[in-house]
Write an enzyme that holds these catalytic residues in place. Structure first.
Site, PDB file in Angstrom:
ATOM      1  N   SER A 114       0.851  -1.195   0.000  1.00  0.00           N
ATOM      2  CA  SER A 114       0.000   0.000   0.000  1.00  0.00           C
ATOM      3  C   SER A 114       0.883   1.241   0.000  1.00  0.00           C
ATOM      4  O   SER A 114       1.651   1.477   0.946  1.00  0.00           O
ATOM      5  CB  SER A 114      -0.901  -0.003   1.238  1.00  0.00           C
ATOM      6  OG  SER A 114      -1.425   1.300   1.405  1.00  0.00           O
TER       7      SER A 114
ATOM      8  N   HIS B 114      -0.999  -1.000  -4.433  1.00  0.00           N
ATOM      9  CA  HIS B 114      -2.314  -0.691  -3.857  1.00  0.00           C
ATOM     10  C   HIS B 114      -2.416   0.811  -3.593  1.00  0.00           C
ATOM     11  O   HIS B 114      -1.596   1.382  -2.867  1.00  0.00           O
ATOM     12  CB  HIS B 114      -2.467  -1.489  -2.564  1.00  0.00           C
ATOM     13  CG  HIS B 114      -3.796  -1.393  -1.906  1.00  0.00           C
ATOM     14  ND1 HIS B 114      -4.897  -2.115  -2.317  1.00  0.00           N
ATOM     15  CD2 HIS B 114      -4.216  -0.665  -0.843  1.00  0.00           C
ATOM     16  CE1 HIS B 114      -5.928  -1.844  -1.529  1.00  0.00           C
ATOM     17  NE2 HIS B 114      -5.544  -0.953  -0.630  1.00  0.00           N
TER      18      HIS B 114
ATOM     19  N   ASP C 127      -4.634   3.696  -2.028  1.00  0.00           N
ATOM     20  CA  ASP C 127      -5.746   4.000  -1.122  1.00  0.00           C
ATOM     21  C   ASP C 127      -6.270   5.387  -1.412  1.00  0.00           C
ATOM     22  O   ASP C 127      -5.603   6.383  -1.124  1.00  0.00           O
ATOM     23  CB  ASP C 127      -5.268   3.898   0.329  1.00  0.00           C
ATOM     24  CG  ASP C 127      -5.066   2.446   0.733  1.00  0.00           C
ATOM     25  OD1 ASP C 127      -6.033   1.680   0.655  1.00  0.00           O
ATOM     26  OD2 ASP C 127      -3.928   2.089   1.095  1.00  0.00           O
TER      27      ASP C 127
ATOM     28  N   MET D  59      -8.933   8.205  -0.703  1.00  0.00           N
ATOM     29  CA  MET D  59      -9.870   8.622   0.353  1.00  0.00           C
ATOM     30  C   MET D  59     -10.356  10.036   0.063  1.00  0.00           C
ATOM     31  O   MET D  59      -9.631  10.835  -0.529  1.00  0.00           O
ATOM     32  CB  MET D  59      -9.159   8.602   1.711  1.00  0.00           C
ATOM     33  CG  MET D  59      -8.465   7.285   2.029  1.00  0.00           C
ATOM     34  SD  MET D  59      -7.744   7.309   3.670  1.00  0.00           S
ATOM     35  CE  MET D  59      -6.861   5.728   3.658  1.00  0.00           C
TER      36      MET D  59
ATOM     37  N   HIS E 153      -8.182   1.258  -4.444  1.00  0.00           N
ATOM     38  CA  HIS E 153      -9.161   0.982  -3.381  1.00  0.00           C
ATOM     39  C   HIS E 153      -9.857   2.294  -3.053  1.00  0.00           C
ATOM     40  O   HIS E 153      -9.280   3.174  -2.427  1.00  0.00           O
ATOM     41  CB  HIS E 153      -8.396   0.406  -2.178  1.00  0.00           C
ATOM     42  CG  HIS E 153      -9.214   0.197  -0.946  1.00  0.00           C
ATOM     43  ND1 HIS E 153      -8.649  -0.021   0.298  1.00  0.00           N
ATOM     44  CD2 HIS E 153     -10.563   0.148  -0.758  1.00  0.00           C
ATOM     45  CE1 HIS E 153      -9.610  -0.180   1.198  1.00  0.00           C
ATOM     46  NE2 HIS E 153     -10.773  -0.075   0.584  1.00  0.00           N
TER      47      HIS E 153
ATOM     48  N   MET F  81     -12.088   4.568  -1.112  1.00  0.00           N
ATOM     49  CA  MET F  81     -12.791   4.786   0.161  1.00  0.00           C
ATOM     50  C   MET F  81     -13.443   6.159   0.062  1.00  0.00           C
ATOM     51  O   MET F  81     -12.986   7.142   0.653  1.00  0.00           O
ATOM     52  CB  MET F  81     -11.796   4.707   1.324  1.00  0.00           C
ATOM     53  CG  MET F  81     -11.378   3.285   1.646  1.00  0.00           C
ATOM     54  SD  MET F  81      -9.837   3.201   2.563  1.00  0.00           S
ATOM     55  CE  MET F  81      -8.674   3.282   1.213  1.00  0.00           C
TER      56      MET F  81
ATOM     57  N   MET G 276     -11.789  -6.075   4.610  1.00  0.00           N
ATOM     58  CA  MET G 276     -11.033  -5.118   5.426  1.00  0.00           C
ATOM     59  C   MET G 276     -10.783  -5.726   6.806  1.00  0.00           C
ATOM     60  O   MET G 276     -11.721  -6.154   7.479  1.00  0.00           O
ATOM     61  CB  MET G 276     -11.812  -3.807   5.587  1.00  0.00           C
ATOM     62  CG  MET G 276     -11.899  -2.958   4.335  1.00  0.00           C
ATOM     63  SD  MET G 276     -10.306  -2.532   3.597  1.00  0.00           S
ATOM     64  CE  MET G 276      -9.494  -1.627   4.914  1.00  0.00           C
TER      65      MET G 276
ATOM     66  N   ASP H 179      -6.921  -6.576   3.645  1.00  0.00           N
ATOM     67  CA  ASP H 179      -6.234  -5.289   3.770  1.00  0.00           C
ATOM     68  C   ASP H 179      -6.342  -4.748   5.182  1.00  0.00           C
ATOM     69  O   ASP H 179      -7.442  -4.525   5.682  1.00  0.00           O
ATOM     70  CB  ASP H 179      -6.904  -4.317   2.767  1.00  0.00           C
ATOM     71  CG  ASP H 179      -6.290  -2.931   2.759  1.00  0.00           C
ATOM     72  OD1 ASP H 179      -5.262  -2.711   3.418  1.00  0.00           O
ATOM     73  OD2 ASP H 179      -6.868  -2.064   2.066  1.00  0.00           O
TER      74      ASP H 179
END
Ligand code: DX5
Ligand code: ZN
Length: 229
Positions: free
Chosen positions: A7, A32, A34, A36, A65, A67, A137, A179
């Site tokens: 990540s 990966h 992330d 957000m 990913h 979020m 998760m 994850d």
């Protein structure tokens, strides 16, 4: 071979390109990302311009990913950046079928993530069949460096059971990704239960050892250790 997805949330943002290069010789590795928005989760990370730059230099498949409260906006915005897998959160939409179909138009692989409190039983078989990846998760999303939630193992076991039971069905071949809070010990337990893609941030990019860049841990050794039996 188990795929490891470091990540980038825990990478050195001021040296991202050289951080990515360290993994050039790895096999079965995804990066990966992330993403957000400060709404779905309280934190924010990197946005569209940085992801675009990463897409230009990355030598391994990108695994995004989301979020975010509005995944559809990102499905459209990220479609030209060489992203291999796009994962949205089950909790972020009521329109699972339609979102999955939209993602499929632009990305080779589509994933759905489940927060720790979301049961695997909420996903019917006809939706499971449409997915390439399910992300369990094992921390509450939003931050790296949190502690692994042990009941994630039960969810992996359940998803694996469904996959094995329906192995004659070609559509039931989803990847089980996990994850959050994964180090060597958790990796071992998770792969025994059937997980085949592990995200790890702070364990791989462990910078606790020193403030000096050259003294960082060997990222590749950390990746290899997650695959060790
Ligand atoms: C958390 C993110 C994770 C995080 C994992 O919301 O989805 O990908 O970066 O980091 P570690 O491995 O440190 O828990
Ligand atoms: Zn993540």
């Amino acid at each position: 071979m188990i795929t490891i997805s470091p990540s980038l949330l825990s990478a050195d943002f001021l040296n991202l390109e050289s951080e990515l290069k360290v993994f050039d010789n790895q096999k079965a590795l995804w990066f990966h990302l992330d993403i957000m928005d400060g709404h779905f989760v309280p934190n924010m990370t990197f946005g569209i311009p940085i992801i675009k730059q990463i897409g230009k230099v990355a030598k391994h498949p990108l695994d995004a990913h989301l979020m975010v409260t509005n995944p559809l906006f990102y499905v459209e915005s990220l479609k030209d950046f060489n992203i291999h897998n796009l994962t949205f959160h089950f909790e972020a939409t009521k329109h699972h079928d339609s979102l999955i179909n939209k993602i499929k138009k632009h990305y080779p692989s589509v994933g759905m993530a489940l927060n720790p409190g979301t049961s695997v039983d909420l996903i019917p078989d006809y939706i499971l069949e449409m997915l390439d990846l399910i992300l369990i998760m094992s921390v509450n999303p939003g931050f790296g460096g949190q502690k692994f939630i042990p009941y994630a193992l039960l969810k992996v076991e359940e998803l694996n059971r469904k996959r094995v039971q329906r192995q004659s069905n070609d559509k039931f071949k989803y990847v089980i990704q996990v994850d959050g809070g994964i180090n060597q010990e958790e990796a071992h337990l998770l792969t025994q239960k059937g997980a085949n893609n592990l995200v790890a941030g702070s364990y791989v990019f462990d910078k606790k050892t020193s403030a000096n860049y050259s003294d960082y841990v060997d990222y590749n050794e950390r990746v290899d250790s997650l695959r060790r039996k």
